[in-house]
Design a protein around this motif. Structure first.
Motif, PDB file in Angstrom:
ATOM      1  N   ILE A 339      -9.220  29.881-111.102  1.00 50.39           N
ATOM      2  CA  ILE A 339      -9.543  28.727-110.608  1.00 50.39           C
ATOM      3  C   ILE A 339      -7.935  27.858-110.786  1.00 50.39           C
ATOM      4  O   ILE A 339      -8.186  26.764-109.783  1.00 50.39           O
ATOM      5  N   SER A 340      -7.345  27.739-111.617  1.00 48.24           N
ATOM      6  CA  SER A 340      -5.794  27.751-111.712  1.00 48.24           C
ATOM      7  C   SER A 340      -4.968  27.890-109.893  1.00 48.24           C
ATOM      8  O   SER A 340      -3.789  27.191-110.275  1.00 48.24           O
ATOM      9  N   GLY A 341      -5.255  28.891-110.080  1.00 52.30           N
ATOM     10  CA  GLY A 341      -4.353  29.679-108.925  1.00 52.30           C
ATOM     11  C   GLY A 341      -4.595  30.753-108.284  1.00 52.30           C
ATOM     12  O   GLY A 341      -3.960  31.232-107.156  1.00 52.30           O
ATOM     13  N   MET A 342      -5.691  31.410-107.974  1.00 54.43           N
ATOM     14  CA  MET A 342      -6.624  32.059-107.058  1.00 54.43           C
ATOM     15  C   MET A 342      -5.770  33.336-107.229  1.00 54.43           C
ATOM     16  O   MET A 342      -5.576  34.193-107.073  1.00 54.43           O
ATOM     17  N   GLY A 343      -5.906  33.368-108.635  1.00 59.49           N
ATOM     18  CA  GLY A 343      -5.033  34.727-108.383  1.00 59.49           C
ATOM     19  C   GLY A 343      -3.536  35.201-108.457  1.00 59.49           C
ATOM     20  O   GLY A 343      -3.292  34.484-108.212  1.00 59.49           O
ATOM     21  N   CYS A 344      -2.940  36.540-108.742  1.00 61.99           N
ATOM     22  CA  CYS A 344      -1.600  36.517-108.899  1.00 61.99           C
ATOM     23  C   CYS A 344      -1.306  37.698-107.119  1.00 61.99           C
ATOM     24  O   CYS A 344      -1.820  37.333-106.253  1.00 61.99           O
ATOM     25  N   SER A 345      -0.239  37.437-106.881  1.00 60.16           N
ATOM     26  CA  SER A 345       0.258  37.533-105.412  1.00 60.16           C
ATOM     27  C   SER A 345      -0.161  39.979-105.888  1.00 60.16           C
ATOM     28  O   SER A 345       0.474  40.645-106.275  1.00 60.16           O
ATOM     29  N   ARG A 346      -0.694  39.745-104.988  1.00 61.72           N
ATOM     30  CA  ARG A 346      -1.600  41.532-104.922  1.00 61.72           C
ATOM     31  C   ARG A 346      -0.249  42.275-104.104  1.00 61.72           C
ATOM     32  O   ARG A 346      -0.160  43.630-104.211  1.00 61.72           O
ATOM     33  N   LEU A 347       0.608  41.779-102.731  1.00 65.24           N
ATOM     34  CA  LEU A 347       1.718  42.175-102.470  1.00 65.24           C
ATOM     35  C   LEU A 347       2.449  42.995-103.458  1.00 65.24           C
ATOM     36  O   LEU A 347       2.529  43.781-103.899  1.00 65.24           O
ATOM     37  N   ALA A 348       3.239  42.341-104.724  1.00 65.34           N
ATOM     38  CA  ALA A 348       3.928  42.514-106.465  1.00 65.34           C
ATOM     39  C   ALA A 348       3.245  43.273-106.521  1.00 65.34           C
ATOM     40  O   ALA A 348       3.358  44.581-106.843  1.00 65.34           O
ATOM     41  N   GLU A 349       1.373  43.590-106.698  1.00 69.42           N
ATOM     42  CA  GLU A 349       0.649  44.059-107.630  1.00 69.42           C
ATOM     43  C   GLU A 349       0.978  45.763-106.899  1.00 69.42           C
ATOM     44  O   GLU A 349       1.128  46.569-107.482  1.00 69.42           O
TER      45      GLU A 349
END
Ligand SMILES: Cc1ncc(COP(=O)(O)O)c(C=O)c1O
Length: 466
Positions: A339-349
């Motif tokens: 809700i707050s950020g649409m998840g984390c950076s897939r690139l970084a992961e």
């Protein structure tokens, strides 16, 4: 120029050349515009290949330590000018603990800094992994990650946690944008204004800011060299019945201390008796030589939420951390995350997953541990020579917590200023903002000649009996 290359060391030779050249420039006070000896001379004098010396010099060019001029080889660059404070930080200055960590370089050595200095960072594997992901993994370059984070990364983290005896599975683990994000999600999901939680003093200052921001009351428990003072903890639990305890398990920030098995057992017992949620922050785990006892490894009732990060080892900029919690809570945390950020950076992961899968991350932290061990031993000796009092004797991690024999703090700080150092603020690690005379010393900075000079100077006013 003798660079003292150690071919048995885990630190790559190119990195040793980078460090050696930097030390030479700093320690000999080499003025800007000085021409470096030729690549051939440096290589021959240190039994190195010319390509190795060139690569090291190119890295120093990209760090702004050297410049190149056609036909003149490598030249010492002007020292970094004292930049004005970052205008974007102007409104925050002094109000938050994190300001000094991220503020513009002042040209001074930050003896108490919370991360490895940039000269310790190793860009090669990370930039290679970034290029490989960009070249081969279009999804990671362009798409959102899943709510819990990339499965390939979570599986790698689960494998690392098994080494620490933490029985995790990837369905209980969620990626976050660093440990700070994990703490933020936990606080927002579990607590409301007016709630009471226990924190350690001294401790990680941005956590105090976060709790304060949410109107959460902090009950302080003293940190000892074995973990939190369990007698004090029990008395606080009995008296106030707080809902949670925030604790740094290994190489605690700022004291460098670790939980002993006995203290860890006792905390788990107390958490059962007083129905306590424990948030275990273990961001320095990979800088630990050996295993150590984690609360998450002892807990079988879902009372411990375990938080980790890759900021202290791989990169603070990649912003990858994680949280391990029971599945029900994890679902709630994942909802808030989406809700707050649409998840984390897939690139970084994806980049981190790749570095873990190839073994590059494991080797990086081995090198860092080895180098930190050597510098820690030297720093402890320098502190002992300067008659500083050391809080416990850390066996791993980044920090030593110590105080000068010199009791006049104004004098200690003016000596720091004189030697080109910046110390952490006196009240930086106290939940209630109480000023103290202990200093967080970053092991990786303590061998810098400016730090050595500072320690020698603060030894100066010994009481007459000595
Ligand atoms: C104890 C502790 N927890 C959390 C953090 C935040 O780490 P990250 O960069 O992963 O957000 C730090 C960083 O200094 C820390 O020392």
């Amino acid at each position: 120029m003798e660079l003292r290359i150690d071919r048995q060391a885990m630190v790559p030779v190119v990195q040793q050349v980078v460090d050696g050249l930097t030390d030479w420039i700093v320690q000999s006070g080499v003025p800007p515009a000085t021409r470096l000896p030729s690549v051939r001379q440096i290589a021959r004098g240190n039994l190195l290949s010319q390509s190795c010396v060139v690569e090291a010099c190119e890295r120093l060019v990209s760090q702004g330590v050297l410049t190149t001029r056609q036909g003149s080889g490598f030249i010492v660059a002007a020292p970094p000018t004292l930049r004005d404070a970052d205008p974007e930080l102007a409104g925050f200055e002094g109000r938050h603990a994190w300001c000094s960590e991220i503020s513009a370089a002042s040209g001074r050595l930050k003896l108490g800094q919370g991360s490895l200095p940039s000269s310790w960072r190793e860009p090669d594997d990370l930039s290679y992994a970034l290029r490989e992901v960009a070249r081969t993994d279009m999804d990671s370059l362009f798409n959102y990650s899943s709510p819990l984070g990339l499965p390939a990364l979570r599986e790698q983290i689960v494998r690392r946690l098994k080494v620490l005896n933490i029985a995790a599975c990837s369905s209980r683990l969620m990626s976050t944008s660093g440990a700070s994000h994990a703490l933020d999600l936990i606080v927002r999901t579990l607590f409301k204004a007016g709630d009471c939680v226990v924190v350690e003093t001294p401790g990680h200052a941005p956590l105090f800011d976060l709790l304060r921001m949410h109107g959460i009351r902090m009950l302080e428990v003293r940190r000892t060299s074995n973990g939190p003072d369990v007698e004090m903890l029990e008395s606080v639990l009995r008296q106030f019945r707080p809902g949670a305890l925030f604790i740094g398990s290994h190489h605690h920030n700022p004291t460098g201390s670790c939980l002993t098995p006995a203290v860890a057992q006792r905390i788990v017992q107390l958490s059962k008796r007083y129905d306590l949620q424990v948030i275990e922050d273990d961001v320095y785990a990979d800088l630990h030589t050996g295993n150590g006892t984690r609360l998450a490894a002892l807990d079988h009732e879902g009372r411990v939420i375990y938080v980790g990060s890759f900021s202290k080892t791989l990169s603070s900029s990649l912003r990858v951390g994680f949280v391990l919690a029971d599945s029900h809570l994890l679902t709630r945390l994942a909802e808030v995350k989406m809700i707050s950020g649409m998840g984390c950076s897939r690139l970084a992961e994806a980049v981190l997953a790749r570095l873990m899968a190839t073994g590059a991350y494991r080797k990086l932290v081995q090198r860092q541990r080895q180098r930190l061990n050597a510098d820690r031993a030297a720093a402890l000796q320098a502190l002992e020579d300067a008659e500083w009092e050391v809080f416990g004797k850390p066996v791993g991690g980044l920090f030593i917590w110590a105080r000068a024999r010199l009791k006049d703090q104004a004098l200690v700080r003016s000596q720091a200023q004189h030697c080109g150092l910046e110390l952490s603020a006196a009240d930086a690690f106290s939940p209630s903002g109480e000023a103290g005379d202990w200093h967080r010393i970053n092991v990786a900075c303590a061998c810098d000649p400016r730090a050595r000079q500072f320690l020698r100077n603060t030894c100066a006013d010994r009481p007459p009996a000595f």
